[in-house]
Design an enzyme around this catalytic site. Sequence first.
Site, PDB file in Angstrom:
ATOM      1  N   SER A  92       0.844  -1.192   0.000  1.00 24.69           N
ATOM      2  CA  SER A  92       0.000   0.000   0.000  1.00 24.69           C
ATOM      3  C   SER A  92       0.877   1.239   0.000  1.00 24.69           C
ATOM      4  O   SER A  92       2.097   1.153   0.017  1.00 24.69           O
ATOM      5  CB  SER A  92      -0.899   0.014   1.237  1.00 24.69           C
ATOM      6  OG  SER A  92      -0.111   0.211   2.398  1.00 24.69           O
ATOM      7  N   LYS A  93       0.224   2.376   0.001  1.00 21.80           N
ATOM      8  CA  LYS A  93       0.966   3.648  -0.074  1.00 21.80           C
ATOM      9  C   LYS A  93       1.990   3.758   1.048  1.00 21.80           C
ATOM     10  O   LYS A  93       2.990   4.449   0.914  1.00 21.80           O
ATOM     11  CB  LYS A  93       0.013   4.849   0.015  1.00 21.80           C
ATOM     12  CG  LYS A  93      -1.156   4.798  -0.931  1.00 21.80           C
ATOM     13  CD  LYS A  93      -2.400   4.196  -0.253  1.00 21.80           C
ATOM     14  CE  LYS A  93      -2.908   3.001  -1.034  1.00 21.80           C
ATOM     15  NZ  LYS A  93      -3.646   2.019  -0.250  1.00 21.80           N
ATOM     16  N   ARG A  94       1.718   3.092   2.150  1.00 17.09           N
ATOM     17  CA  ARG A  94       2.666   3.151   3.262  1.00 17.09           C
ATOM     18  C   ARG A  94       4.051   2.679   2.848  1.00 17.09           C
ATOM     19  O   ARG A  94       5.048   3.047   3.433  1.00 17.09           O
ATOM     20  CB  ARG A  94       2.189   2.270   4.420  1.00 17.09           C
ATOM     21  CG  ARG A  94       0.995   2.799   5.177  1.00 17.09           C
ATOM     22  CD  ARG A  94       0.689   1.931   6.371  1.00 17.09           C
ATOM     23  NE  ARG A  94       0.368   0.559   6.011  1.00 17.09           N
ATOM     24  CZ  ARG A  94       1.153  -0.473   6.238  1.00 17.09           C
ATOM     25  NH1 ARG A  94       2.298  -0.312   6.840  1.00 17.09           N
ATOM     26  NH2 ARG A  94       0.779  -1.692   5.873  1.00 17.09           N
ATOM     27  N   HIS A  95       4.086   1.800   1.852  1.00 17.05           N
ATOM     28  CA  HIS A  95       5.359   1.249   1.420  1.00 17.05           C
ATOM     29  C   HIS A  95       6.036   2.112   0.361  1.00 17.05           C
ATOM     30  O   HIS A  95       7.021   1.716  -0.235  1.00 17.05           O
ATOM     31  CB  HIS A  95       5.156  -0.165   0.862  1.00 17.05           C
ATOM     32  CG  HIS A  95       4.557  -1.113   1.861  1.00 17.05           C
ATOM     33  ND1 HIS A  95       3.222  -1.427   1.870  1.00 17.05           N
ATOM     34  CD2 HIS A  95       5.101  -1.780   2.884  1.00 17.05           C
ATOM     35  CE1 HIS A  95       2.987  -2.272   2.866  1.00 17.05           C
ATOM     36  NE2 HIS A  95       4.110  -2.493   3.495  1.00 17.05           N
ATOM     37  N   GLY A  96       5.499   3.310   0.128  1.00 16.53           N
ATOM     38  CA  GLY A  96       6.064   4.138  -0.918  1.00 16.53           C
ATOM     39  C   GLY A  96       5.284   3.941  -2.203  1.00 16.53           C
ATOM     40  O   GLY A  96       4.110   3.594  -2.171  1.00 16.53           O
TER      41      GLY A  96
END
Length: 489
Positions: A255-259
């Site tokens: 997800s966006k959390r991972h970049g």
Amino acid sequence: MTEVVRVRFAPSPTGALHVGGARTAIYNWALARRTGGTFILRIDDTDAERSTAENTAQILRSLEWLGLDWDEGPEVGGPFGPYFQTERADHYRSALDRMKANGSAYPCFCSATELEAKREAARSGDGSAGYDRTCRHLPADTVAARIAAGEPHVWRLSVPEDRGDILVDDAVRGETTFPASAMDDFVLVRSDGTPTYNFATVVDDADMEITHVIRGDDHLSNTPRQILVFEALGHAVPRFAHLSMIWGADGKKLSKRHGATSVEAFHEEGILPEALLNYLALLGWSLDGDTTIISADTLKTSFSLDRISKNPAIFDPEKLEWMNGMYIREMPPGVLIERMVPWLESAGLATADDVAARHDWFVSLVPLISERLKRMTEIAPTVGFLLTDRFEPDPAAVAKGLTGAEAYRSVSAAHAALEVLEVWETETVETALRALPEALGIKPKIVLQAVRVAVTGSTVSPPLFESVALLGRDIALARLDAASRGTGE
RNA sequence: GGCGCGUUCGUCUAGCGGUUAGGACACCGCCCUCUCAAGGCGGAGAUCACGGGUUCGAAUCCCGUACGCGCUACCA
């Protein structure tokens, strides 16, 4: 038996193309190309709520950017169109008609609350199939009457009573069997007349004569249901290949959390399409266990389903970045220059015309920077000092390398030594600067770092002598002069 | 709950009955060196999830367990 391979990538335009989807697309494309088959792009836009034309357009752009060309689909058409599911209602209708005719589909009038209760019951019981088939054996005249009365109903698949366990022959997982008892009479067509996913994809795959279905792991459990529909339709079942998921570094869904997760985002962050393609291809597939740099051409000649690995993979941005650097380094100078232009333009450092006008100058710049770049976004920061008309040395760099009596002496001596050069090129600059430390009695590192900060504005830069040479006499001398007086340029 | 899938260095993987378990990223050291890189050389890092079998011999075959994931919707 030489069968013509027809594969398809069927994204849902509910968002951008993310890396998982991109990898699925790559494998489909690669198989088609290697076998001389056909790569079809189909848009699964049945989710009217979330599907948008913008997303579709962006997905197409991402695919093109990666170099994945499709033989049939949006923009190119093809003999099996249309290639948007929302435009294929008549296909689903006629497929349902065929199934009604052969008795493999039946109407169900159960309400949502009734179904909810049935589900509860089934789950707390022995756990077998969900729907209890209440409506399956309704008398024909009752059915006709209720439909005539306009009673809302869905159409369900009638799972054959005598159907044995269902075998899925998967190219990556091998043979796996699903007990027929676990298959319920699932919904094919909703009460509003639209097809469900498991129905629409099968109808499309059958109509489009798809021979290999390569898709995400999450569809493996749906596959026996889909096989049942293929059979009800009297159509041959395609070969399947289910790909494991791609996870984030923490083992969770990407997800966006991972970049960055979308192809577009990687593009914007300076990743090259050939690097992303290579990295993704290798995330779950291997050529031989040793080769890591794999071109699209190699994929086209050597990709095979049987070297896809079964286990889920964790997306590693660092390896992608390393790979990107590899591609930048190996790129012929002329090509890299062309590819640099958009990044120089967006940074306001140079236009395409500027680059064309000073082509040779840019060509000589390439070897200085290419081995220092991992992403295209790093171009502007590393060459900025050569192209900017607003030179502003980094205060931290000045504090570190251009402070103190020795540094000032170095810089003014450098100015004096360079000023008298008759020929301004790397060799003469180097000779002049290298003589300085001994003449001044100051350590080489101190002298050269002072000059570096004065000229490039940073403690980190491309090779100094080359940089000074490329910068040109006037600017280099002006910067040294400014530095020796502790002022700006 | 039921059904299905997965499990080799931190990460991606090779391996498909007999290997000192190989490669790549990352990491550490040395060399090179005007900074940073790149490059070269070397190193550390995997009781092959666990437990049982089968076999002369198992990471490889079989069974079970654990953990993770997916499906079980009128989502896709």
